[in-house]
Design a protein around this motif. Structure first.
Motif, PDB file in Angstrom:
ATOM      1  N   LYS A  11      13.945  16.814  -4.222  1.00 22.22           N
ATOM      2  CA  LYS A  11      13.974  18.072  -3.463  1.00 22.22           C
ATOM      3  C   LYS A  11      13.960  19.294  -4.379  1.00 22.22           C
ATOM      4  O   LYS A  11      14.581  20.319  -4.088  1.00 22.22           O
ATOM      5  CB  LYS A  11      15.193  18.130  -2.526  1.00 22.22           C
ATOM      6  N   ILE A  12      13.245  19.178  -5.490  1.00 26.31           N
ATOM      7  CA  ILE A  12      13.069  20.309  -6.410  1.00 26.31           C
ATOM      8  C   ILE A  12      11.645  20.811  -6.209  1.00 26.31           C
ATOM      9  O   ILE A  12      10.682  20.136  -6.578  1.00 26.31           O
ATOM     10  CB  ILE A  12      13.303  19.881  -7.866  1.00 26.31           C
ATOM     11  N   THR A  13      11.513  21.977  -5.623  1.00 27.04           N
ATOM     12  CA  THR A  13      10.185  22.487  -5.270  1.00 27.04           C
ATOM     13  C   THR A  13       9.847  23.803  -5.971  1.00 27.04           C
ATOM     14  O   THR A  13       8.918  23.868  -6.760  1.00 27.04           O
ATOM     15  CB  THR A  13      10.070  22.661  -3.751  1.00 27.04           C
ATOM     16  N   GLY A  14      10.616  24.841  -5.693  1.00 31.49           N
ATOM     17  CA  GLY A  14      10.279  26.154  -6.224  1.00 31.49           C
ATOM     18  C   GLY A  14      10.719  26.397  -7.651  1.00 31.49           C
ATOM     19  O   GLY A  14      10.156  27.243  -8.360  1.00 31.49           O
ATOM     20  N   LEU A  15      11.730  25.667  -8.117  1.00 33.48           N
ATOM     21  CA  LEU A  15      12.348  25.952  -9.416  1.00 33.48           C
ATOM     22  C   LEU A  15      11.379  25.904 -10.592  1.00 33.48           C
ATOM     23  O   LEU A  15      11.344  26.851 -11.401  1.00 33.48           O
ATOM     24  CB  LEU A  15      13.517  24.996  -9.635  1.00 33.48           C
ATOM     25  N   PRO A  16      10.575  24.853 -10.763  1.00 34.87           N
ATOM     26  CA  PRO A  16       9.639  24.843 -11.899  1.00 34.87           C
ATOM     27  C   PRO A  16       8.667  26.015 -11.864  1.00 34.87           C
ATOM     28  O   PRO A  16       8.358  26.614 -12.906  1.00 34.87           O
ATOM     29  CB  PRO A  16       8.911  23.502 -11.741  1.00 34.87           C
ATOM     30  N   LYS A  17       8.181  26.357 -10.675  1.00 32.19           N
ATOM     31  CA  LYS A  17       7.248  27.479 -10.557  1.00 32.19           C
ATOM     32  C   LYS A  17       7.919  28.792 -10.906  1.00 32.19           C
ATOM     33  O   LYS A  17       7.316  29.670 -11.544  1.00 32.19           O
ATOM     34  CB  LYS A  17       6.667  27.522  -9.141  1.00 32.19           C
ATOM     35  N   GLU A  18       9.175  28.943 -10.494  1.00 31.69           N
ATOM     36  CA  GLU A  18       9.919  30.166 -10.822  1.00 31.69           C
ATOM     37  C   GLU A  18      10.104  30.311 -12.327  1.00 31.69           C
ATOM     38  O   GLU A  18       9.944  31.407 -12.884  1.00 31.69           O
ATOM     39  CB  GLU A  18      11.279  30.145 -10.127  1.00 31.69           C
ATOM     40  N   LEU A  19      10.435  29.212 -12.988  1.00 32.44           N
ATOM     41  CA  LEU A  19      10.610  29.258 -14.439  1.00 32.44           C
ATOM     42  C   LEU A  19       9.309  29.645 -15.134  1.00 32.44           C
ATOM     43  O   LEU A  19       9.307  30.457 -16.077  1.00 32.44           O
ATOM     44  CB  LEU A  19      11.093  27.902 -14.950  1.00 32.44           C
ATOM     45  N   LEU A  20       8.214  29.069 -14.684  1.00 30.49           N
ATOM     46  CA  LEU A  20       6.923  29.396 -15.290  1.00 30.49           C
ATOM     47  C   LEU A  20       6.552  30.859 -15.043  1.00 30.49           C
ATOM     48  O   LEU A  20       6.099  31.562 -15.960  1.00 30.49           O
ATOM     49  CB  LEU A  20       5.834  28.472 -14.739  1.00 30.49           C
ATOM     50  N   SER A  21       6.752  31.338 -13.831  1.00 31.50           N
ATOM     51  CA  SER A  21       6.425  32.729 -13.509  1.00 31.50           C
ATOM     52  C   SER A  21       7.273  33.711 -14.310  1.00 31.50           C
ATOM     53  O   SER A  21       6.754  34.702 -14.844  1.00 31.50           O
ATOM     54  CB  SER A  21       6.626  32.980 -12.008  1.00 31.50           C
ATOM     55  N   LYS A  22       8.575  33.426 -14.404  1.00 34.35           N
ATOM     56  CA  LYS A  22       9.474  34.314 -15.151  1.00 34.35           C
ATOM     57  C   LYS A  22       9.126  34.385 -16.631  1.00 34.35           C
ATOM     58  O   LYS A  22       9.474  35.352 -17.309  1.00 34.35           O
ATOM     59  CB  LYS A  22      10.928  33.851 -14.977  1.00 34.35           C
ATOM     60  N   ALA A  45       5.046  16.927  -8.568  1.00 31.72           N
ATOM     61  CA  ALA A  45       5.140  15.467  -8.513  1.00 31.72           C
ATOM     62  C   ALA A  45       5.949  15.042  -7.294  1.00 31.72           C
ATOM     63  O   ALA A  45       6.960  15.663  -6.949  1.00 31.72           O
ATOM     64  CB  ALA A  45       5.798  14.943  -9.787  1.00 31.72           C
ATOM     65  N   CYS A  46       5.521  13.975  -6.644  1.00 25.66           N
ATOM     66  CA  CYS A  46       6.212  13.498  -5.440  1.00 25.66           C
ATOM     67  C   CYS A  46       7.684  13.214  -5.717  1.00 25.66           C
ATOM     68  O   CYS A  46       8.558  13.539  -4.911  1.00 25.66           O
ATOM     69  CB  CYS A  46       5.537  12.239  -4.912  1.00 25.66           C
ATOM     70  N   SER A  47       7.957  12.565  -6.853  1.00 26.08           N
ATOM     71  CA  SER A  47       9.340  12.213  -7.179  1.00 26.08           C
ATOM     72  C   SER A  47      10.199  13.446  -7.396  1.00 26.08           C
ATOM     73  O   SER A  47      11.417  13.392  -7.245  1.00 26.08           O
ATOM     74  CB  SER A  47       9.377  11.321  -8.419  1.00 26.08           C
ATOM     75  N   ARG A  96       0.811  -1.222   0.000  1.00 30.64           N
ATOM     76  CA  ARG A  96       0.000   0.000   0.000  1.00 30.64           C
ATOM     77  C   ARG A  96       0.846   1.274   0.000  1.00 30.64           C
ATOM     78  O   ARG A  96       0.334   2.365  -0.228  1.00 30.64           O
ATOM     79  CB  ARG A  96      -0.915   0.010   1.224  1.00 30.64           C
ATOM     80  N   CYS A  97       2.131   1.162   0.260  1.00 27.40           N
ATOM     81  CA  CYS A  97       3.003   2.337   0.255  1.00 27.40           C
ATOM     82  C   CYS A  97       3.197   2.817  -1.167  1.00 27.40           C
ATOM     83  O   CYS A  97       3.551   2.048  -2.063  1.00 27.40           O
ATOM     84  CB  CYS A  97       4.351   1.994   0.887  1.00 27.40           C
ATOM     85  N   LEU A  98       3.012   4.117  -1.402  1.00 26.42           N
ATOM     86  CA  LEU A  98       3.161   4.695  -2.737  1.00 26.42           C
ATOM     87  C   LEU A  98       4.610   5.028  -3.086  1.00 26.42           C
ATOM     88  O   LEU A  98       4.901   5.367  -4.228  1.00 26.42           O
ATOM     89  CB  LEU A  98       2.344   5.995  -2.841  1.00 26.42           C
ATOM     90  N   SER A  99       5.501   4.956  -2.091  1.00 25.86           N
ATOM     91  CA  SER A  99       6.871   5.471  -2.267  1.00 25.86           C
ATOM     92  C   SER A  99       6.848   6.924  -2.724  1.00 25.86           C
ATOM     93  O   SER A  99       7.672   7.357  -3.538  1.00 25.86           O
ATOM     94  CB  SER A  99       7.665   4.619  -3.267  1.00 25.86           C
ATOM     95  N   CYS A 100       5.905   7.693  -2.187  1.00 30.38           N
ATOM     96  CA  CYS A 100       5.837   9.120  -2.533  1.00 30.38           C
ATOM     97  C   CYS A 100       6.953   9.905  -1.851  1.00 30.38           C
ATOM     98  O   CYS A 100       7.322  10.991  -2.305  1.00 30.38           O
ATOM     99  CB  CYS A 100       4.478   9.685  -2.151  1.00 30.38           C
ATOM    100  N   LEU A 101       7.469   9.381  -0.739  1.00 32.46           N
ATOM    101  CA  LEU A 101       8.601   9.940   0.008  1.00 32.46           C
ATOM    102  C   LEU A 101       8.280  11.251   0.712  1.00 32.46           C
ATOM    103  O   LEU A 101       9.181  11.981   1.125  1.00 32.46           O
ATOM    104  CB  LEU A 101       9.820  10.121  -0.914  1.00 32.46           C
ATOM    105  N   ALA A 102       6.975  11.550   0.872  1.00 28.63           N
ATOM    106  CA  ALA A 102       6.609  12.741   1.646  1.00 28.63           C
ATOM    107  C   ALA A 102       7.135  12.633   3.073  1.00 28.63           C
ATOM    108  O   ALA A 102       7.478  13.634   3.703  1.00 28.63           O
ATOM    109  CB  ALA A 102       5.093  12.918   1.658  1.00 28.63           C
ATOM    110  N   CYS A 103       7.230  11.397   3.569  1.00 30.95           N
ATOM    111  CA  CYS A 103       7.740  11.185   4.931  1.00 30.95           C
ATOM    112  C   CYS A 103       9.191  11.631   5.053  1.00 30.95           C
ATOM    113  O   CYS A 103       9.626  12.114   6.111  1.00 30.95           O
ATOM    114  CB  CYS A 103       7.607   9.718   5.314  1.00 30.95           C
ATOM    115  N   MET A 104       9.964  11.509   3.988  1.00 31.73           N
ATOM    116  CA  MET A 104      11.367  11.920   4.044  1.00 31.73           C
ATOM    117  C   MET A 104      11.498  13.434   4.093  1.00 31.73           C
ATOM    118  O   MET A 104      12.431  13.971   4.701  1.00 31.73           O
ATOM    119  CB  MET A 104      12.131  11.350   2.842  1.00 31.73           C
ATOM    120  N   THR A 105      10.562  14.129   3.435  1.00 32.76           N
ATOM    121  CA  THR A 105      10.565  15.597   3.505  1.00 32.76           C
ATOM    122  C   THR A 105      10.206  16.062   4.912  1.00 32.76           C
ATOM    123  O   THR A 105      10.757  17.038   5.419  1.00 32.76           O
ATOM    124  CB  THR A 105       9.568  16.173   2.487  1.00 32.76           C
ATOM    125  N   THR A 106       9.288  15.345   5.547  1.00 33.94           N
ATOM    126  CA  THR A 106       8.792  15.747   6.863  1.00 33.94           C
ATOM    127  C   THR A 106       9.717  15.338   8.003  1.00 33.94           C
ATOM    128  O   THR A 106       9.793  16.027   9.020  1.00 33.94           O
ATOM    129  CB  THR A 106       7.411  15.099   7.102  1.00 33.94           C
TER     130      THR A 106
END
Length: 440
Positions: free
Chosen positions: A340-351, A332-334, A75-85
Motif C-alpha cells: 500500500k505504498i503508492t504516492g511516496l516514491p513519486k513524492e520523493l522523486l518530485s521533491k 510495482a504490484c508488491s 495463472r494468478c500473478l499474485s499481483c494483489l490488485a484485487c485486494m486494492t479494489t
C-alpha cells in the motif's frame, strides 16, 4: 460467501483463516476489472472471484486439486490488485498462498514441470547458483532465437519455458557487491543504523541498486550493515507453494536480524526489492502459530520498511544539476497493492528535482511476478508489451521502479533506461548518473 467447513476442518488454523476470508467475499465482481489475467483472457475462472470459488470447493471437499483448478491458480500473478479494489477487504493473498501450498502437497504435476519448479526453487534463492545459471544461460542465449516458439497453450510446455529463461538472461553480469558482514559507517554525525536486505537475484543482476542505497544512506548519516548469514527472504519458494522452505528461511533471517538488533541496534530493516518486502512484512502472519517464532516474527515484520518509507523521514540534500529529467514511475504490484505504498516514491522523486509521470493502467502488472515470466511466458509477454505501450505514451527519459523483477521484465522490451528509484535519489544527492537494468 457461505462456507460449509466442518468443525474438524475449522480446528486447522489455516482453514479457519480461509473460512474468514471466504466469508468476507460478497461476489461483487469489482476485482475483475483490475485483474490482469481476466482483462487479457476474459475467463471468469481467471479472475479473483472465479479463483475464490475454485479454492473454496477444493478446501471444503478436502480432495486433491484437479488439473482445471491448478491451471487457473497457476495463472494468478499474485499481483494483489484485487485486494486494492475489493470493497469488502477480502485478503486474497493469504487465500491463494494457502491454495498453492495445497496444490504443491496434493497435486502430482508432470515430471518435467516438477523438475523445472524444483530447479527454480533451488537455484533462484542461492546467489552463487543463480550467478552460475546466468553465465550458462548467457552462453545459451543465442540459441533462443533458433528455438521455435510454440503456439500459446493453457499450460506452456518445457520448450517455451526454456526459451523464456534464455531470453531473460542478460548478455553480461556485473561484478558482485559487498558480502554479508560488511558495515558501512555513516559520513559525519551518525543519525541511525539500519540493516539492508542483500536479496538473491538482485545482488547478481544489479548490485548497483544496493550500492546506491548504501551511498545515499551513509551520505545522510545512516550506518548500514549487511547482516552475515542472511538468506533469501523466502518469497520465491513461498509463491511456488513450498511453504516449509519459505518458513525455514524466514526463521533463519529472523534469528540473524534479531541478533544484529540486539548487538548493534537497528532502526529498520530496509528492502530495495518490494517483492521481498511484502513477504517479510508478512512474517508475523506466516509464523503466527509458531510458539518460538510468532513474537520475533511480528517484531521483524514491524522493523521491515521499503527504502522509500525510511527515506521519507530523512531530509535529503539535493546536490546535482540534472536538468529536466522526465521519469515514468512504474508502481510495482508488491509495492502499491502488497504494501500500500503508492504516492511516496513519486513524492520523493518530485521533491528531488525529477519530472514524474504516472503510467496509464498503472494498476496492471508488468508480468514479472517472481517466476511467472518463466512459468507463464505467454501471458507475461502480453502484459509486458501492454505495460511498455502505456509507458511510451508519457515519453520518459527514464523509467523508475522499486522491484528488480519489474525492472528486468520492462527492460526486455524497451530501449529507455530502466532504473531503481533509489538510484535516481542517489544521483540527485551527489551520486553517479544511473545506468539501466536489462538484458543488454
Amino acid at each position: 460467501m457461505k462456507t460449509e467447513f466442518s468443525l474438524a476442518q475449522l480446528a486447522d488454523p489455516d482453514i479457519a483463516e480461509a473460512d474468514k476470508i471466504l466469508r468476507a467475499c460478497v461476489h461483487c465482481g469489482f476485482c475483475t476489472a483490475t485483474c490482469p489475467t481476466y482483462v487479457l483472457l476474459g475467463d471468469e475462472l481467471d479472475s479473483p472471484r472465479g479463483r475464490i470459488y475454485l479454492i473454496k470447493e477444493m478446501l471444503e471437499k478436502d480432495k486433491p486439486p484437479t488439473a482445471e483448478v491448478v491451471k487457473h491458480i497457476d495463472r494468478c500473478l499474485s499481483c494483489l490488485a484485487c485486494m486494492t479494489t475489493c470493497p469488502s477487504g477480502v485478503h486474497y493473498m493469504h487465500l491463494v498462498d494457502q491454495a498453492r501450498v495445497r496444490i504443491e502437497r496434493d497435486y502430482s504435476r508432470p515430471l518435467l514441470e516438477r523438475t523445472l519448479r524444483a530447479i527454480l526453487a533451488f537455484v533462484l534463492p542461492r546467489p552463487e547458483w543463480f550467478r552460475a545459471s546466468m553465465i550458462m544461460a548467457r552462453l545459451g542465449r543465442p540459441l533462443a532465437r533458433l528455438l521455435p516458439t510454440p503456439e500459446p497453450a493453457a499450460t506452456p510446455g518445457l520448450l517455451r519455458r526454456i526459451k523464456a529463461m534464455l531470453e531473460l538472461a542478460p548478455k553480461r553480469l556485473p561484478a558482485g557487491g559487498p558480502s554479508g558482514g560488511s558495515v558501512f559507517p555513516a559520513a559525519g554525525e551518525k543519525r541511525g543504523r539500519v540493516a539492508l536486505l542483500q536479496g538473491c537475484a538482485q545482488q547478481v543482476l544489479a548490485p548497483r541498486i544496493n550500492q546506491a542505497a548504501i551511498n545515499l544512506l551513509t551520505r545522510h548519516g545512516i550506518e548500514v550493515v549487511l547482516v552475515r548469514d542472511e538468506q533469501c527472504c523466502g518469497a520465491l519458494t513461498h509463491h511456488l507453494g513450498q511453504d516449509s522452505d519459505a518458513l525455514a528461511r524466514a526463521r533463519a533471517n529472523i534469528t540473524v536480524w534479531q541478533k544484529e538488533a540486539e548487538q548493534g541496534g537497528l532502526d529498520a530493516i530496509l528492502i530495495t526489492a518490494s517483492g521481498c518486502g511484502t513477504v517479510i512484512k508478512d512474517y508475523g502472519f506466516m509464523l503466527r502459530e509458531d510458539r518460538d517464532f510468532a513474537g520475533p516474527a511480528a517484531q521483524i515484520s514491524a522493523l521491515a520498511k521499503d527504502i522509500t518509507e525510511y527515506l521519507a523521514g530523512i531530509a535529503l540534500t539535493p546536490s546535482s544539476q540534472k536538468g529536466d529529467v522526465t521519469v515514468a514511475y512504474h508502481s510495482a504490484c508488491s509495492l502499491q497493492h502488497g504494501q500500500k505504498i503508492t504516492g511516496l516514491p513519486k513524492e520523493l522523486l518530485s521533491k528531488n528535482g525529477f519530472v514524474v509521470k504516472d503510467v496509464p493502467e498503472s494498476h496492471l502488472c508488468c508480468g514479472s511476478a517472481g517466476t511467472y515470466n518463466i512459468l507463464q511466458p505467454d501471458i507475461a509477454s502480453r502484459l509486458r508489451d501492454r505495460k511498455i505501450a502505456n509507458i511510451a505514451t508519457v515519453k520518459p527519459d527514464m523509467i523508475a521502479a522499486g522491484n528488480i523483477g519489474c525492472m528486468v521484465q520492462i527492460a526486455g522490451g524497451t530501449s529507455v533506461p530502466v532504473v531503481h528509484t533509489i538510484e535516481l535519489l542517489d544521483w540527485a544527492t551527489g551520486g553517479p548518473k544511473p545506468g539501466s537494468t536489462g538484458r543488454d
